[in-house]
Scaffold this motif. Structure first.
Motif, PDB file in Angstrom:
ATOM      1  N   VAL A  85       0.835  -1.205   0.000  1.00  0.00           N
ATOM      2  CA  VAL A  85       0.000   0.000   0.000  1.00  0.00           C
ATOM      3  C   VAL A  85       0.869   1.254   0.000  1.00  0.00           C
ATOM      4  CG1 VAL A  85      -1.642   1.329   1.400  1.00  0.00           C
ATOM      5  CG2 VAL A  85      -2.005  -1.120   1.033  1.00  0.00           C
ATOM      6  N   ILE A  86       1.906   1.258   0.826  1.00  0.00           N
ATOM      7  CA  ILE A  86       2.806   2.414   0.860  1.00  0.00           C
ATOM      8  C   ILE A  86       3.518   2.575  -0.485  1.00  0.00           C
ATOM      9  CG2 ILE A  86       4.923   3.323   1.905  1.00  0.00           C
ATOM     10  CD1 ILE A  86       3.938   2.202   4.559  1.00  0.00           C
ATOM     11  N   THR A  87       3.929   1.465  -1.073  1.00  0.00           N
ATOM     12  CA  THR A  87       4.590   1.521  -2.372  1.00  0.00           C
ATOM     13  C   THR A  87       3.647   2.050  -3.450  1.00  0.00           C
ATOM     14  OG1 THR A  87       6.038  -0.303  -1.765  1.00  0.00           O
ATOM     15  CG2 THR A  87       5.813   0.140  -4.104  1.00  0.00           C
ATOM     16  N   SER A  88       2.381   1.719  -3.337  1.00  0.00           N
ATOM     17  CA  SER A  88       1.412   2.151  -4.345  1.00  0.00           C
ATOM     18  C   SER A  88       1.028   3.621  -4.221  1.00  0.00           C
ATOM     19  CB  SER A  88       0.144   1.307  -4.254  1.00  0.00           C
ATOM     20  OG  SER A  88       0.430  -0.030  -4.534  1.00  0.00           O
ATOM     21  N   PHE A  89       0.954   4.132  -2.992  1.00  0.00           N
ATOM     22  CA  PHE A  89       0.431   5.474  -2.804  1.00  0.00           C
ATOM     23  C   PHE A  89       1.480   6.516  -2.411  1.00  0.00           C
ATOM     24  CE2 PHE A  89      -3.290   2.738  -2.054  1.00  0.00           C
ATOM     25  CZ  PHE A  89      -4.120   3.239  -3.042  1.00  0.00           C
ATOM     26  N   VAL A  90       2.407   6.167  -1.548  1.00  0.00           N
ATOM     27  CA  VAL A  90       3.370   7.153  -1.050  1.00  0.00           C
ATOM     28  C   VAL A  90       4.593   7.251  -1.958  1.00  0.00           C
ATOM     29  CG1 VAL A  90       4.849   7.751   0.906  1.00  0.00           C
ATOM     30  CG2 VAL A  90       2.575   6.828   1.320  1.00  0.00           C
ATOM     31  N   LYS A  91       5.090   6.114  -2.423  1.00  0.00           N
ATOM     32  CA  LYS A  91       6.317   6.102  -3.219  1.00  0.00           C
ATOM     33  C   LYS A  91       6.220   6.957  -4.491  1.00  0.00           C
ATOM     34  CE  LYS A  91       9.663   2.978  -5.265  1.00  0.00           C
ATOM     35  NZ  LYS A  91       9.976   1.575  -5.548  1.00  0.00           N
ATOM     36  N   VAL A 147       4.545   9.671  -4.972  1.00  0.00           N
ATOM     37  CA  VAL A 147       4.610  11.069  -4.549  1.00  0.00           C
ATOM     38  C   VAL A 147       6.055  11.436  -4.218  1.00  0.00           C
ATOM     39  CG1 VAL A 147       3.861  12.722  -2.795  1.00  0.00           C
ATOM     40  CG2 VAL A 147       2.231  11.069  -3.728  1.00  0.00           C
TER      41      VAL A 147
END
Length: 127
Positions: free
Chosen positions: A48-54, A56
């Protein structure tokens, strides 16, 4: 099926990183069977972090990525792994990343293992 493949790939990569890198570990029980659920939860958090934060972080870091000829992407991957460890701690999942350098090593291991597992499993387009 694609989600399951993605989750298993992340879980295998995290398990290998925790096995090879000293500062990345699943705390708590020493039983392997009791670490499977936390491993899958951390794999989901990482995904999830890779999909949304990375993305950005990558857009905001374009100048650094260009100047370092792409090596700054390794720093971004390490930050994503550290963020995963922090978020897992907030959710009471027994996973920790103890510092920046273990996160860098873990990012390298996770990237290599992901490439290998993806090559072995194959993408959905090839099936």
């Amino acid at each position: 099926m694609r989600f399951l493949t993605w989750l298993v790939t992340n879980a295998v990569a995290l398990a290998v990183a925790a096995w090879f890198i000293d500062g990345i570990r699943f705390t708590g029980s020493t039983e392997t069977s009791e670490k499977i659920v936390p491993l899958l939860v951390v794999a989901l958090i990482l995904g999830v972090i890779t999909s949304f934060v990375k993305p950005v972080l990558q857009i905001l870091s374009i100048p650094f990525i260009i100047v370092t000829l792409g090596l700054f992407l390794l720093v971004i991957n390490a930050v994503v792994l550290m963020l995963t460890g922090w978020l897992a701690g907030q959710l009471d999942v027994d996973f920790e990343v103890t510092g920046f350098w273990p996160a860098v090593g873990g990012a390298v291991v996770i990237t290599i293992v992901t490439w290998i597992v993806d090559a072995l499993i194959g993408s959905d387009e090839r099936r």
